[in-house]
Every structure is written in C-alpha cells, then in structure tokens.
Motif scaffolding. Structure first.
Motif, mmCIF file in Angstrom:
data_model
loop_
_atom_site.group_PDB
_atom_site.id
_atom_site.type_symbol
_atom_site.label_atom_id
_atom_site.label_comp_id
_atom_site.label_asym_id
_atom_site.label_seq_id
_atom_site.Cartn_x
_atom_site.Cartn_y
_atom_site.Cartn_z
ATOM 1 N N SER A 21 -72.874 50.265 -34.110
ATOM 2 C CA SER A 21 -71.718 49.812 -33.348
ATOM 3 C C SER A 21 -70.589 49.469 -34.305
ATOM 4 C CB SER A 21 -72.062 48.568 -32.520
ATOM 5 O OG SER A 21 -73.089 48.822 -31.608
ATOM 6 N N CYS A 22 -69.372 49.606 -33.828
ATOM 7 C CA CYS A 22 -68.197 49.233 -34.616
ATOM 8 C C CYS A 22 -67.201 48.585 -33.663
ATOM 9 C CB CYS A 22 -67.584 50.446 -35.285
ATOM 10 S SG CYS A 22 -66.021 50.129 -36.137
ATOM 11 N N VAL A 23 -66.967 47.305 -33.868
ATOM 12 C CA VAL A 23 -66.015 46.560 -33.050
ATOM 13 C C VAL A 23 -64.682 46.521 -33.775
ATOM 14 C CG1 VAL A 23 -65.512 44.377 -31.932
ATOM 15 C CG2 VAL A 23 -67.876 45.176 -32.081
ATOM 16 N N VAL A 24 -63.636 46.847 -33.055
ATOM 17 C CA VAL A 24 -62.302 46.941 -33.646
ATOM 18 C C VAL A 24 -61.392 45.884 -33.029
ATOM 19 C CG1 VAL A 24 -60.379 48.492 -34.156
ATOM 20 C CG2 VAL A 24 -62.683 49.420 -33.862
ATOM 21 N N SER A 25 -60.623 45.215 -33.857
ATOM 22 C CA SER A 25 -59.662 44.220 -33.370
ATOM 23 C C SER A 25 -58.306 44.467 -34.010
ATOM 24 C CB SER A 25 -60.148 42.797 -33.688
ATOM 25 O OG SER A 25 -60.319 42.630 -35.080
ATOM 26 N N GLY A 26 -57.272 43.880 -33.409
ATOM 27 C CA GLY A 26 -55.934 44.006 -33.982
ATOM 28 C C GLY A 26 -55.266 45.333 -33.714
ATOM 29 N N THR A 27 -55.712 46.038 -32.688
ATOM 30 C CA THR A 27 -55.154 47.348 -32.388
ATOM 31 C C THR A 27 -55.245 47.601 -30.893
ATOM 32 O OG1 THR A 27 -55.208 49.687 -33.035
ATOM 33 C CG2 THR A 27 -57.306 48.621 -32.592
ATOM 34 N N ILE A 28 -54.508 48.607 -30.421
ATOM 35 C CA ILE A 28 -54.663 49.044 -29.030
ATOM 36 C C ILE A 28 -55.739 50.126 -29.050
ATOM 37 C CG2 ILE A 28 -53.517 49.930 -26.983
ATOM 38 C CD1 ILE A 28 -50.877 48.915 -28.171
ATOM 39 N N PHE A 29 -56.962 49.695 -28.928
ATOM 40 C CA PHE A 29 -58.116 50.549 -29.196
ATOM 41 C C PHE A 29 -58.113 51.812 -28.353
ATOM 42 C CE2 PHE A 29 -62.298 51.422 -30.704
ATOM 43 C CZ PHE A 29 -63.012 51.922 -29.633
ATOM 44 N N SER A 30 -57.759 51.686 -27.093
ATOM 45 C CA SER A 30 -57.865 52.833 -26.182
ATOM 46 C C SER A 30 -56.954 53.986 -26.569
ATOM 47 C CB SER A 30 -57.565 52.395 -24.750
ATOM 48 O OG SER A 30 -56.238 51.905 -24.653
ATOM 49 N N THR A 31 -55.956 53.726 -27.391
ATOM 50 C CA THR A 31 -55.004 54.775 -27.773
ATOM 51 C C THR A 31 -55.359 55.438 -29.100
ATOM 52 O OG1 THR A 31 -53.526 53.297 -29.005
ATOM 53 C CG2 THR A 31 -53.167 53.492 -26.622
ATOM 54 N N LYS A 32 -56.443 55.024 -29.698
ATOM 55 C CA LYS A 32 -56.811 55.509 -31.017
ATOM 56 C C LYS A 32 -58.036 56.408 -30.988
ATOM 57 C CE LYS A 32 -53.623 53.042 -33.045
ATOM 58 N NZ LYS A 32 -52.427 53.705 -33.637
ATOM 59 N N ASP A 74 -63.252 48.957 -23.002
ATOM 60 C CA ASP A 74 -63.213 47.561 -22.542
ATOM 61 C C ASP A 74 -63.750 46.609 -23.605
ATOM 62 O OD1 ASP A 74 -64.094 48.485 -19.140
ATOM 63 O OD2 ASP A 74 -62.128 48.276 -20.102
ATOM 64 N N LYS A 75 -64.617 47.114 -24.463
ATOM 65 C CA LYS A 75 -65.231 46.282 -25.506
ATOM 66 C C LYS A 75 -64.656 46.575 -26.886
ATOM 67 C CE LYS A 75 -69.625 45.747 -23.080
ATOM 68 N NZ LYS A 75 -71.105 45.944 -23.153
ATOM 69 N N ASN A 76 -63.651 47.448 -26.955
ATOM 70 C CA ASN A 76 -63.058 47.835 -28.252
ATOM 71 C C ASN A 76 -64.138 48.261 -29.246
ATOM 72 O OD1 ASN A 76 -60.625 47.046 -27.147
ATOM 73 N ND2 ASN A 76 -59.996 45.812 -28.887
ATOM 74 N N THR A 77 -65.080 49.048 -28.777
ATOM 75 C CA THR A 77 -66.245 49.384 -29.587
ATOM 76 C C THR A 77 -66.504 50.885 -29.565
ATOM 77 O OG1 THR A 77 -67.252 47.230 -29.125
ATOM 78 C CG2 THR A 77 -68.701 48.962 -29.952
ATOM 79 N N VAL A 78 -66.846 51.408 -30.734
ATOM 80 C CA VAL A 78 -67.300 52.786 -30.855
ATOM 81 C C VAL A 78 -68.743 52.751 -31.335
ATOM 82 C CG1 VAL A 78 -66.374 53.028 -33.212
ATOM 83 C CG2 VAL A 78 -66.799 55.060 -31.819
ATOM 84 N N TYR A 79 -69.555 53.659 -30.814
ATOM 85 C CA TYR A 79 -70.981 53.690 -31.098
ATOM 86 C C TYR A 79 -71.369 55.008 -31.756
ATOM 87 C CZ TYR A 79 -70.849 50.034 -27.507
ATOM 88 O OH TYR A 79 -70.549 48.911 -26.765
ATOM 89 N N LEU A 80 -72.485 54.958 -32.470
ATOM 90 C CA LEU A 80 -73.102 56.178 -32.973
ATOM 91 C C LEU A 80 -74.598 56.059 -32.737
ATOM 92 C CD1 LEU A 80 -72.488 58.880 -34.412
ATOM 93 C CD2 LEU A 80 -73.154 57.764 -36.550
#
Length: 120
Positions: A21-32, A74-80
């Motif tokens: 898991s990778c949680v991202v903060s400080g960004t508009i995650f859905s646009t990246k 919704d969780k600002n998270t990307v998974y592998l």
C-alpha cells in the motif's frame, strides 16, 4: 508538501503473495497517475506498474499476470497486489506520484520504500 508512505513488504516464500500500500498526502490524489518501482541489490531502479487517474493500468512484462495495481481515491491510496512471487521479485519497492493525469511519467515524489524478500 507531497508525502508518500509505503507499507506491506516482508519475507515470503516463492509462490506466495504480498500486498503493498502507498498512502499519499499533500496532493489532489484523484488527478494524479501513480506508479510502483523496485530496486534489487546492485541494480538500477525499474518501473513495475502504473495506473492513470482514469484507471488505465500498465505492467512491466516480467510481472504481467502476477501483479495487480489498483487505487482508492477516497483513501488516497495506491496498491500493488503481488501473487506467485519469485525470488527475482526481491527488492525495495517504491511508489511514485506521476507528473500527469492521463499517462504515467515518474516525478521526483517518492516514498521511503518497503522491502520485499522472496525466498526460494
């Protein structure tokens, strides 16, 4: 300030599975777009998988059919999800926030990495 925090690495036997898991903060995650990379000992860091904001996925040939990248905006998270792991999958896995929305090109934003070790 963009921050990425990976988790989920560990030691697993060949043929086993791990989920990163990778949680991202400080960004508009859905646009990246987002990507996963790995670095094996003594080797250069290589791209493994990526997913655009629209959900288009791409994989390096060596992991096709075994790894699955996904995201939860919704969780600002990307998974592998990594299945059927092989010893050659061993390395430090990093997530990266891409530069663009509709295609993946790595940026300077990296997580600290999480170690994946696959024993034979």
């Amino acid at each position: 300030q963009v921050q990425l925090v990976e988790s989920g690495g560990g030691l697993v036997q060949a043929g086993g599975s791990l989920s990163l898991s990778c949680v991202v903060s400080g960004t508009i995650f859905s646009t990246k777009s987002m990507g996963w990379h790995r670095q094996a000992p003594g080797k250069e860091r290589e791209w493994v998988a990526s997913i655009t904001s629209a959900g288009t996925r791409r994989y390096v040939d060596s992991v096709k059919g075994r790894f699955t990248i996904s995201r939860d905006n919704d969780k600002n998270t990307v998974y592998l999800q990594m299945d059927s792991l092989k010893p050659e999958d061993t390395g430090v896995y990093y997530c990266n926030q891409g530069q663009d929305t509709w295609w993946y090109k790595p940026s300077g934003y990296w997580g600290q990495g999480t170690q994946v070790t696959v024993s034979s």
